[in-house]
Design a protein around this motif. Structure first.
Motif, PDB file in Angstrom:
ATOM      1  N   GLY A  27      77.574 -21.334  66.477  1.00 34.24           N
ATOM      2  CA  GLY A  27      76.234 -21.497  65.929  1.00 34.24           C
ATOM      3  C   GLY A  27      75.217 -21.933  66.960  1.00 34.24           C
ATOM      4  N   PHE A  28      75.676 -22.595  68.003  1.00 36.23           N
ATOM      5  CA  PHE A  28      74.769 -23.025  69.071  1.00 36.23           C
ATOM      6  C   PHE A  28      74.271 -21.830  69.876  1.00 36.23           C
ATOM      7  N   PHE A  29      75.125 -20.847  70.083  1.00 32.64           N
ATOM      8  CA  PHE A  29      74.768 -19.701  70.919  1.00 32.64           C
ATOM      9  C   PHE A  29      74.355 -18.460  70.128  1.00 32.64           C
ATOM     10  N   TRP A  30      74.889 -18.289  68.907  1.00 33.35           N
ATOM     11  CA  TRP A  30      74.646 -17.045  68.184  1.00 33.35           C
ATOM     12  C   TRP A  30      74.712 -17.276  66.682  1.00 33.35           C
ATOM     13  N   THR A  31      73.780 -16.671  65.951  1.00 37.88           N
ATOM     14  CA  THR A  31      73.853 -16.569  64.499  1.00 37.88           C
ATOM     15  C   THR A  31      73.486 -15.135  64.133  1.00 37.88           C
ATOM     16  N   PRO A  32      74.119 -14.575  63.107  1.00 40.56           N
ATOM     17  CA  PRO A  32      73.844 -13.167  62.780  1.00 40.56           C
ATOM     18  C   PRO A  32      72.403 -12.925  62.338  1.00 40.56           C
ATOM     19  N   TYR A  33      71.781 -13.912  61.699  1.00 42.39           N
ATOM     20  CA  TYR A  33      70.392 -13.800  61.232  1.00 42.39           C
ATOM     21  C   TYR A  33      69.659 -15.081  61.589  1.00 42.39           C
ATOM     22  N   ALA A  46      75.342 -11.385  46.819  1.00 42.70           N
ATOM     23  CA  ALA A  46      76.724 -11.853  46.809  1.00 42.70           C
ATOM     24  C   ALA A  46      77.313 -11.733  48.216  1.00 42.70           C
ATOM     25  N   PRO A  47      78.366 -12.483  48.496  1.00 40.31           N
ATOM     26  CA  PRO A  47      79.015 -12.343  49.803  1.00 40.31           C
ATOM     27  C   PRO A  47      79.468 -10.911  50.051  1.00 40.31           C
ATOM     28  N   SER A  48      79.222 -10.440  51.267  1.00 41.02           N
ATOM     29  CA  SER A  48      79.598  -9.082  51.653  1.00 41.02           C
ATOM     30  C   SER A  48      79.815  -9.072  53.161  1.00 41.02           C
ATOM     31  N   LEU A  49      80.103  -7.917  53.722  1.00 39.24           N
ATOM     32  CA  LEU A  49      80.264  -7.826  55.170  1.00 39.24           C
ATOM     33  C   LEU A  49      78.939  -8.064  55.899  1.00 39.24           C
ATOM     34  N   MET A  53      78.470 -15.154  53.510  1.00 41.80           N
ATOM     35  CA  MET A  53      78.443 -16.139  52.430  1.00 41.80           C
ATOM     36  C   MET A  53      77.331 -15.846  51.428  1.00 41.80           C
ATOM     37  N   GLY A  54      76.716 -14.693  51.541  1.00 39.07           N
ATOM     38  CA  GLY A  54      75.640 -14.332  50.631  1.00 39.07           C
ATOM     39  C   GLY A  54      74.304 -14.878  51.106  1.00 39.07           C
ATOM     40  N   THR A  55      73.323 -14.841  50.214  1.00 35.45           N
ATOM     41  CA  THR A  55      71.988 -15.355  50.524  1.00 35.45           C
ATOM     42  C   THR A  55      71.556 -16.321  49.436  1.00 35.45           C
ATOM     43  N   PHE A  58      65.811 -17.818  48.575  1.00 36.40           N
ATOM     44  CA  PHE A  58      64.717 -17.342  49.421  1.00 36.40           C
ATOM     45  C   PHE A  58      65.134 -16.152  50.271  1.00 36.40           C
ATOM     46  N   GLY A  59      66.348 -15.681  50.102  1.00 36.80           N
ATOM     47  CA  GLY A  59      66.837 -14.543  50.870  1.00 36.80           C
ATOM     48  C   GLY A  59      67.349 -14.907  52.246  1.00 36.80           C
ATOM     49  N   ARG A  60      67.577 -16.199  52.496  1.00 38.29           N
ATOM     50  CA  ARG A  60      68.092 -16.643  53.802  1.00 38.29           C
ATOM     51  C   ARG A  60      69.605 -16.507  53.822  1.00 38.29           C
ATOM     52  N   ASP A  61      70.141 -16.118  54.979  1.00 43.90           N
ATOM     53  CA  ASP A  61      71.581 -15.943  55.131  1.00 43.90           C
ATOM     54  C   ASP A  61      72.263 -17.313  55.164  1.00 43.90           C
ATOM     55  N   ILE A  62      73.178 -17.554  54.235  1.00 46.19           N
ATOM     56  CA  ILE A  62      73.824 -18.860  54.123  1.00 46.19           C
ATOM     57  C   ILE A  62      74.761 -19.111  55.298  1.00 46.19           C
TER      58      ILE A  62
END
Length: 128
Positions: A27-33, A46-49, A53-55, A58-62
Protein backbone atom coordinates in the motif's frame (compact mmCIF):
# COMPACT_ATOMS: atom_id res chain seq x y z
CA UNK A 1 19.81 -33.32 20.60
CA UNK A 2 16.11 -32.84 19.97
CA UNK A 3 14.87 -29.99 17.77
CA UNK A 4 12.30 -27.70 19.29
CA UNK A 5 9.14 -27.29 17.29
CA UNK A 6 7.44 -23.95 16.91
CA UNK A 7 4.01 -23.58 18.50
CA UNK A 8 1.13 -23.60 15.99
CA UNK A 9 -0.30 -20.36 17.35
CA UNK A 10 3.11 -18.72 17.00
CA UNK A 11 3.32 -19.86 13.39
CA UNK A 12 -0.15 -18.51 12.66
CA UNK A 13 0.70 -15.20 14.33
CA UNK A 14 3.93 -14.86 12.38
CA UNK A 15 2.15 -15.61 9.11
CA UNK A 16 -0.60 -13.07 9.82
CA UNK A 17 1.95 -10.44 10.86
CA UNK A 18 3.96 -11.10 7.71
CA UNK A 19 0.86 -10.75 5.53
CA UNK A 20 -0.06 -7.51 7.28
CA UNK A 21 3.43 -6.06 6.85
CA UNK A 22 3.46 -7.12 3.20
CA UNK A 23 0.11 -5.38 2.65
CA UNK A 24 1.40 -2.23 4.35
CA UNK A 25 4.49 -2.24 2.13
CA UNK A 26 2.34 -2.84 -0.95
CA UNK A 27 0.00 0.00 0.00
CA UNK A 28 2.93 2.34 0.52
CA UNK A 29 4.18 1.88 -3.05
CA UNK A 30 1.10 0.86 -5.05
CA UNK A 31 -2.70 0.82 -4.90
CA UNK A 32 -4.90 -0.30 -7.80
CA UNK A 33 -7.06 2.86 -7.57
CA UNK A 34 -6.82 6.26 -5.94
CA UNK A 35 -8.24 5.66 -2.44
CA UNK A 36 -9.87 9.10 -2.29
CA UNK A 37 -11.28 9.23 -5.84
CA UNK A 38 -15.06 9.12 -5.90
CA UNK A 39 -16.82 7.44 -8.80
CA UNK A 40 -20.57 7.96 -8.63
CA UNK A 41 -21.26 5.36 -11.31
CA UNK A 42 -19.51 2.60 -9.30
CA UNK A 43 -21.42 2.80 -6.00
CA UNK A 44 -21.87 -0.36 -3.93
CA UNK A 45 -20.22 -2.72 -6.41
CA UNK A 46 -19.81 -6.28 -5.18
CA UNK A 47 -16.34 -7.80 -4.87
CA UNK A 48 -14.96 -8.80 -8.25
CA UNK A 49 -11.63 -9.09 -10.05
CA UNK A 50 -11.78 -5.38 -10.83
CA UNK A 51 -12.55 -4.34 -7.22
CA UNK A 52 -11.28 -7.07 -4.88
CA UNK A 53 -13.34 -5.86 -1.89
CA UNK A 54 -15.99 -3.96 -3.81
CA UNK A 55 -16.75 -0.25 -3.55
CA UNK A 56 -18.41 1.92 -0.93
CA UNK A 57 -21.32 4.36 -1.13
CA UNK A 58 -19.12 6.96 -2.88
CA UNK A 59 -17.70 4.53 -5.43
CA UNK A 60 -14.27 4.38 -3.77
CA UNK A 61 -12.32 1.13 -4.02
CA UNK A 62 -12.31 -0.50 -0.57
CA UNK A 63 -9.17 -2.58 -1.19
CA UNK A 64 -7.16 0.56 -2.04
CA UNK A 65 -8.49 2.30 1.06
CA UNK A 66 -7.54 -0.67 3.26
CA UNK A 67 -4.01 -0.76 1.81
CA UNK A 68 -3.50 2.96 2.47
CA UNK A 69 -5.15 2.88 5.89
CA UNK A 70 -3.07 -0.04 7.18
CA UNK A 71 0.10 2.07 7.22
CA UNK A 72 -1.60 4.83 9.22
CA UNK A 73 -2.97 2.28 11.65
CA UNK A 74 0.46 0.74 12.19
CA UNK A 75 2.06 4.16 12.78
CA UNK A 76 -0.62 5.08 15.33
CA UNK A 77 -0.29 1.73 17.12
CA UNK A 78 3.51 1.91 17.30
CA UNK A 79 3.35 5.54 18.45
CA UNK A 80 0.89 4.66 21.20
CA UNK A 81 3.03 1.79 22.41
CA UNK A 82 6.15 3.98 22.33
CA UNK A 83 4.46 6.75 24.36
CA UNK A 84 3.20 4.20 26.88
CA UNK A 85 6.64 2.61 27.19
CA UNK A 86 8.41 5.94 27.69
CA UNK A 87 5.89 7.24 30.23
CA UNK A 88 5.71 3.91 32.05
CA UNK A 89 9.49 3.66 32.27
CA UNK A 90 9.79 7.26 33.50
CA UNK A 91 7.09 6.84 36.14
CA UNK A 92 8.53 3.49 37.23
CA UNK A 93 12.00 5.01 37.53
CA UNK A 94 10.65 7.94 39.58
CA UNK A 95 8.75 5.73 41.98
CA UNK A 96 11.67 3.34 42.28
CA UNK A 97 14.14 6.12 42.95
CA UNK A 98 12.12 8.27 45.36
CA UNK A 99 9.83 5.61 46.86
CA UNK A 100 7.78 6.54 49.92
CA UNK A 101 5.17 9.25 49.28
CA UNK A 102 5.82 9.41 45.51
CA UNK A 103 5.33 5.66 45.22
CA UNK A 104 2.13 5.82 47.31
CA UNK A 105 0.73 8.70 45.23
CA UNK A 106 1.30 6.88 41.95
CA UNK A 107 -0.08 3.63 43.36
CA UNK A 108 -3.29 5.36 44.54
CA UNK A 109 -3.64 7.03 41.12
CA UNK A 110 -3.18 3.65 39.45
CA UNK A 111 -5.76 2.08 41.78
CA UNK A 112 -8.27 4.82 40.93
CA UNK A 113 -7.72 4.40 37.19
CA UNK A 114 -8.01 0.61 37.24
CA UNK A 115 -11.07 0.65 39.55
CA UNK A 116 -13.06 2.77 37.09
CA UNK A 117 -14.79 0.73 34.34
CA UNK A 118 -12.89 1.28 31.09
CA UNK A 119 -16.00 1.21 28.89
CA UNK A 120 -17.68 3.88 30.98
CA UNK A 121 -14.51 5.98 30.87
CA UNK A 122 -14.42 5.67 27.07
CA UNK A 123 -18.07 6.79 26.86
CA UNK A 124 -17.31 9.81 29.08
CA UNK A 125 -14.35 10.81 26.86
CA UNK A 126 -16.47 10.41 23.72
CA UNK A 127 -19.29 12.52 25.14
CA UNK A 128 -16.86 15.28 26.21
Amino acid sequence: MRKRQMNGFLKAGLILTGVLLAMIALGFFWTPYDPAAMRGSEKFLAPSLRHLMGTDNFGRDIFSRVLKGAGSTLRIALGTVAIGAVLGTAIGALTGYFGGAVDEAFMRLNDAITAFPSMLLALVFISI
